[in-house]
Enzyme design. Structure first.
Site, mmCIF file in Angstrom:
data_model
loop_
_atom_site.group_PDB
_atom_site.id
_atom_site.type_symbol
_atom_site.label_atom_id
_atom_site.label_comp_id
_atom_site.label_asym_id
_atom_site.label_seq_id
_atom_site.Cartn_x
_atom_site.Cartn_y
_atom_site.Cartn_z
ATOM 1 N N GLU A 417 -21.888 29.410 12.023
ATOM 2 C CA GLU A 417 -22.149 31.006 12.452
ATOM 3 C C GLU A 417 -23.366 31.571 12.072
ATOM 4 O OE1 GLU A 417 -18.456 33.093 10.857
ATOM 5 O OE2 GLU A 417 -17.332 32.133 12.140
ATOM 6 N N GLU A 501 -13.897 25.664 13.965
ATOM 7 C CA GLU A 501 -13.116 26.697 12.975
ATOM 8 C C GLU A 501 -12.316 27.435 13.764
ATOM 9 O OE1 GLU A 501 -15.743 28.196 10.105
ATOM 10 O OE2 GLU A 501 -14.516 30.024 9.800
HETATM 11 C C1 GAL Z 1 -15.332 32.202 9.119
HETATM 12 C C2 GAL Z 1 -16.374 31.677 8.232
HETATM 13 C C3 GAL Z 1 -15.814 31.058 7.127
HETATM 14 C C4 GAL Z 1 -14.704 31.886 6.661
HETATM 15 C C5 GAL Z 1 -13.740 32.285 7.572
HETATM 16 C C6 GAL Z 1 -12.714 33.340 6.897
HETATM 17 O O1 GAL Z 1 -15.840 33.431 9.938
HETATM 18 O O2 GAL Z 1 -17.304 30.689 9.006
HETATM 19 O O3 GAL Z 1 -16.964 30.525 6.118
HETATM 20 O O4 GAL Z 1 -15.620 32.755 6.184
HETATM 21 O O5 GAL Z 1 -14.601 33.222 8.462
HETATM 22 O O6 GAL Z 1 -11.968 33.862 7.805
#
Ligand code: GAL
Length: 805
Positions: A417, A501
């Site tokens: 991100e 993710e």
């Molecule tokens: C994502 C991020 C992670 C964590 C997660 C929590 O956007 O890549 O590191 O922060 O959100 O929901």
């Protein structure tokens, strides 16, 4: 008689032959973790060898000082850092150089120091490394003295806060070793093995060597020998003469035994460097032979067999041990993940410890090895962005060179991100320029794995989103955005998708909010979520608005073969980022498994979907108010239906319809026993019960391992369960439990999986949380019997023995 004599002579001959051929490795690797001196805080002149450190604490590495502190609402590390403080710490080690090292090359290897480490030996400054996750080496040879002791001093500066969005830990939190070689030797990470052609009949292997060679009259030659898992020599390269700093060789393996996640077969390659006839260096490399492919329509395949990457994202902390690396602690995490059918890990968002990769090779995990959480644009005020321009090339190169022999590593991720993904909409965009640079750094060192970057800008229009549309990476990595996954084949007809993710669902083990079929998305906009207890419902009905519940997510991934895999945020809870809350919450709610390593209920949903073993899991517990209607969920597999009984009376059968992943009954509470039975073709497959618990009467202690190694590192994890007279877990028990120990062991951490508990992790007491807590015992160098006693007011004490050998 004659025969016996012949046999004897033959044996003597063979032994002599073996002795002639057996080579004593001139390379010496010496663990350098023991007996350091430590001081928390800055201090003048601590880098000088004459500095008096006699009053400093003595400790063994790996060490994380932040985990020893108490939770501090005012901590500059903030919620991201779990309200545990950073600061400055000094480490010193005094040691005698062995005379045998004279005329050799002596280096020190640090696997990782968080962060901004500076190292001196005998008043000489060796250098600094800002990146807290990178492995590095210094040459000690010119500065070593043999007439008096040597002093290594390390300053670790984690005082600029916040610098991380999650708990980082502070200090020399990974292993340190000395490596002693002849002056002519293989360079650091100097062997690189690839298998350009793999099939069931044969594998061709390329071996690239980087060497450091002294000028000599005699030829310097290298060869490699390949041994199978039984130690049998199966292939050999020819001997080649070293001409420059880099040389390469090949060998062929006939009928290779392939590496896979179910059969992680490893060969050992022994590479030898000779000057004339003298063996000067020898290095072993684990080799796993496998091939894999990402297909835009069919997804991922390993050795020609389609499989889904069923992964989790995890940070590096080990719960109550903090970030201090311990191989067994990592192995336990991997065992728990294997148990639910997980086959992959994303090392979010940084290079992992070498131990994690070794274990992944041995246990059969696929690794997405990630480099950065940010590039030039910061995410927190003092993060790595301030060093990115100067250091990214070296850090990324070192990561690739260190990790590229691991068969488990199958994807490189150059960022998570990254804010530059939203940069200007043209090809001069900073995001595109940096990404191309990073990809070319990777490709110069390894072209055998695809590169990805985890994005949340999913616009398919190259004019509007050059970042993912510029073609720099091999895979498109989506973070979240289920609709984007569904429209992917149309929007990106030529690209391969991996869900880098997903999910970010929120759960507290043991706490349930009804109605279970209504989904809560928190936090909402700028309105913080707040409940008096700071819990999140464990029914899988609570998720972040950018995320989705586990079931919502898995249904989509399961249904679409072009989705090559998924990395769920997260496998384990971690310290820091207690979304949707802040203080007093101090650790995350995202895990499928809590911080102590106790599975939350949804673990069994994955187990029922991702493994073949029979699963039947009902929840919640069965202690409610009379007459209250309770949602009872069951996760099951390998069965057609499940029947639920309350006190012997059937409440009916249920079965999953369509893509359903659980079944549910609404049951008016009456004390007694809930019993679930799963059936296949009307025959019982499994049965399980939840009973109304009475008063807490005792503690049941159970150890994950009752026999551990007396190596000053091995661990036994002991779970305490507070139960009633019949042995039923008391679901709301929060008893304060004290631990004491006799024998050759120490308590190195306690936990209970609560996200809000402020008991210290480094203590000999903690409270049970929803009936359970955990104590971690570590061996010493002494063998013997460790006896752990748990005591608690109003409960009789309980004991367990652990043998160390
Ligand atoms: C994502 C991020 C992670 C964590 C997660 C929590 O956007 O890549 O590191 O922060 O959100 O929901």
């Amino acid at each position: 008689m004659k025969k016996t004599m012949q046999f004897l002579l033959l044996t003597i001959f063979l032994i002599t032959l073996a002795a002639c051929h057996s080579t004593i490795n001139p390379r010496l690797m010496s663990n350098f973790d023991d007996n350091w001196r430590f001081h928390l805080g800055d201090t003048l002149n601590a880098q000088t060898s004459s500095f008096q450190d006699g009053t400093w604490r003595t400790l063994d590495l790996p060490h994380d000082w932040s985990i020893e502190g108490s939770f501090d609402e005012k901590s500059p590390a903030g919620p991201g850092g779990g309200y545990l403080n950073g600061g400055i710490g000094w480490y010193r080690k005094t040691f005698t150089a062995n005379k045998a090292w004279k005329g050799k090359d002596v280096v020190i290897d640090f696997d990782g120091v968080y962060r901004n480490s500076e190292v001196w030996i005998n008043d000489h400054y060796l250098g600094m490394r800002p990146n807290g996750y990178i492995s590095f080496r210094y040459d000690l040879t010119p500065y070593l003295r043999y007439d008096r002791p040597n002093v290594i001093a390390v300053k670790v500066d984690n005082s600029q806060q916040p610098n991380s969005r999650w708990y980082s830990g502070s200090g020399i939190y990974r292993n340190v070793r000395l490596v002693i070689t002849s002056l002519s030797h293989f360079a650091q990470w100097g062997i690189y093995v690839t298998t350009p052609e793999v099939n069931e009949e044969k594998t061709s292997m390329n071996i690239q060597f980087q060497t450091v060679v002294q000028p000599t009259q005699e030829p310097v030659t290298i060869r490699s020998l390949l041994y199978d898992a039984n130690g049998k020599l199966v292939a050999k390269s020819s001997r080649i003469t070293v001409k420059g700093a880099v040389s390469s060789n090949t060998m062929e393996v006939v009928g290779p035994h392939l590496w896979s996640i179910t059969d992680p077969y490893l060969y050992t390659m022994v590479s030898q460097l000779y000057v004339g006839n003298q063996l000067e260096d020898q290095l072993s490399t684990n080799v796993g032979i496998r091939y894999f492919n990402f297909d835009k329509d069919k997804g991922f395949s390993l050795n020609g067999k389609p499989i889904k990457i069923l992964g989790v994202c995890d940070h590096h902390d080990l719960g109550c041990l903090g970030s201090a690396v311990n191989k067994r602690a990592i192995e336990r995490q991997l065992e728990i993940l294997k148990g639910m059918g997980c086959n992959a890990i994303r090392t979010s968002h940084n290079p992992p410890s070498p131990e994690l990769l070794d274990l992944a090779d041995r246990m059969g995990f696929i690794i997405m090895d990630e480099a950065f959480d940010m590039w030039k644009i910061p995410k927190t005020k003092y993060d790595y962005s301030q060093y990115f321009v100067k250091w990214h090339k070296q850090d990324l190169s070192d990561q690739i060179r260190r990790d590229r022999n691991h068969p488990s590593v199958m994807i490189w991720s150059v960022g998570n991100e990254i804010p530059e993904q939203w940069d200007k909409n043209d090809s001069t965009s900073m995001g595109v320029v940096i990404m191309k640079d990073l990809c070319s750094i990777v490709r110069k060192l390894d072209t055998t794995r695809p590169i990805v970057t985890a994005t949340n800008n999913h616009n398919p229009d190259p004019a509007k989103n050059p970042f993912i549309n510029c073609g720099a990476t091999d895979l498109i990595g989506f973070n979240y955005d289920i609709n984007g996954w569904l429209s992917f084949p149309k929007a990106f007809p030529n690209d391969k998708l991996i869900i880098t993710e997903s999910t970010s669902a929120l759960e507290t083990r043991g706490w349930y909010q009804m109605p279970s079929d209504s989904i809560l998305r928190v936090p909402k906009g700028n309105t913080p979520y707040s409940t008096p207890t700071h819990f999140c419902s464990a029914y899988d009905n609570c998720a972040t608005p950018w995320g989705s519940t586990h079931e919502e997510t898995w249904k989509v991934v399961k249904a679409h073969p072009y989705i090559s895999g998924i990395f769920i945020w997260t496998g384990f809870d971690y310290i820091g980022e207690p979304t949707p809350y802040e203080w007093p919450s101090r650790s995350s709610y995202f895990g499928i498994i809590d911080l102590a390593g106790f599975p939350k209920d949804v673990y069994y949903m994955y187990q029922s979907e991702w493994t073949n073993k029979n699963v039947l899991h009902i929840f919640p517990y069965w202690n409610w108010k009379s007459g209250q209607t309770v949602d009872i969920w069951a996760y099951y597999n390998n069965a057609d239906e499940v029947e639920l009984f309350l006190n012997g009376k059937s409440l009916g059968k249920q079965h999953k319809v369509g893509d359903q992943l659980h079944v549910m009954w609404k049951v008016p509470f009456e004390p007694g026993t809930l019993r679930a039975v799963s059936y296949k073709n009307r025959k019982q497959v499994m049965a399980t019960e939840e009973k109304t618990a009475g008063q807490a009467t005792r503690m049941v202690l159970s150890a994950d391992r009752r026999k551990i190694d007396a190596d000053n590192s091995d661990l036994s994890y002991v779970t305490v369960q507070i139960v009633d007279k019949d042995g039923t877990l008391v679901p709301d028990a929060g008893n304060l439990v004290y631990f004491s120990i006799t024998g050759p062991g120490k308590i190195i951490g306690v936990d209970n999986g609560s996200e809000t508990d402020h008991n210290p992790f480094k203590a000999n007491y903690t409270n049970a949380f929803f009936g359970k807590c955990l104590v971690v015992i570590q061996s010493t160098h002494k063998p013997g019997t460790i006896c752990l006693t748990a005591t608690s007011d109003e409960l009789p004490s309980s004991m367990i023995d652990i043998v160390t050998k």
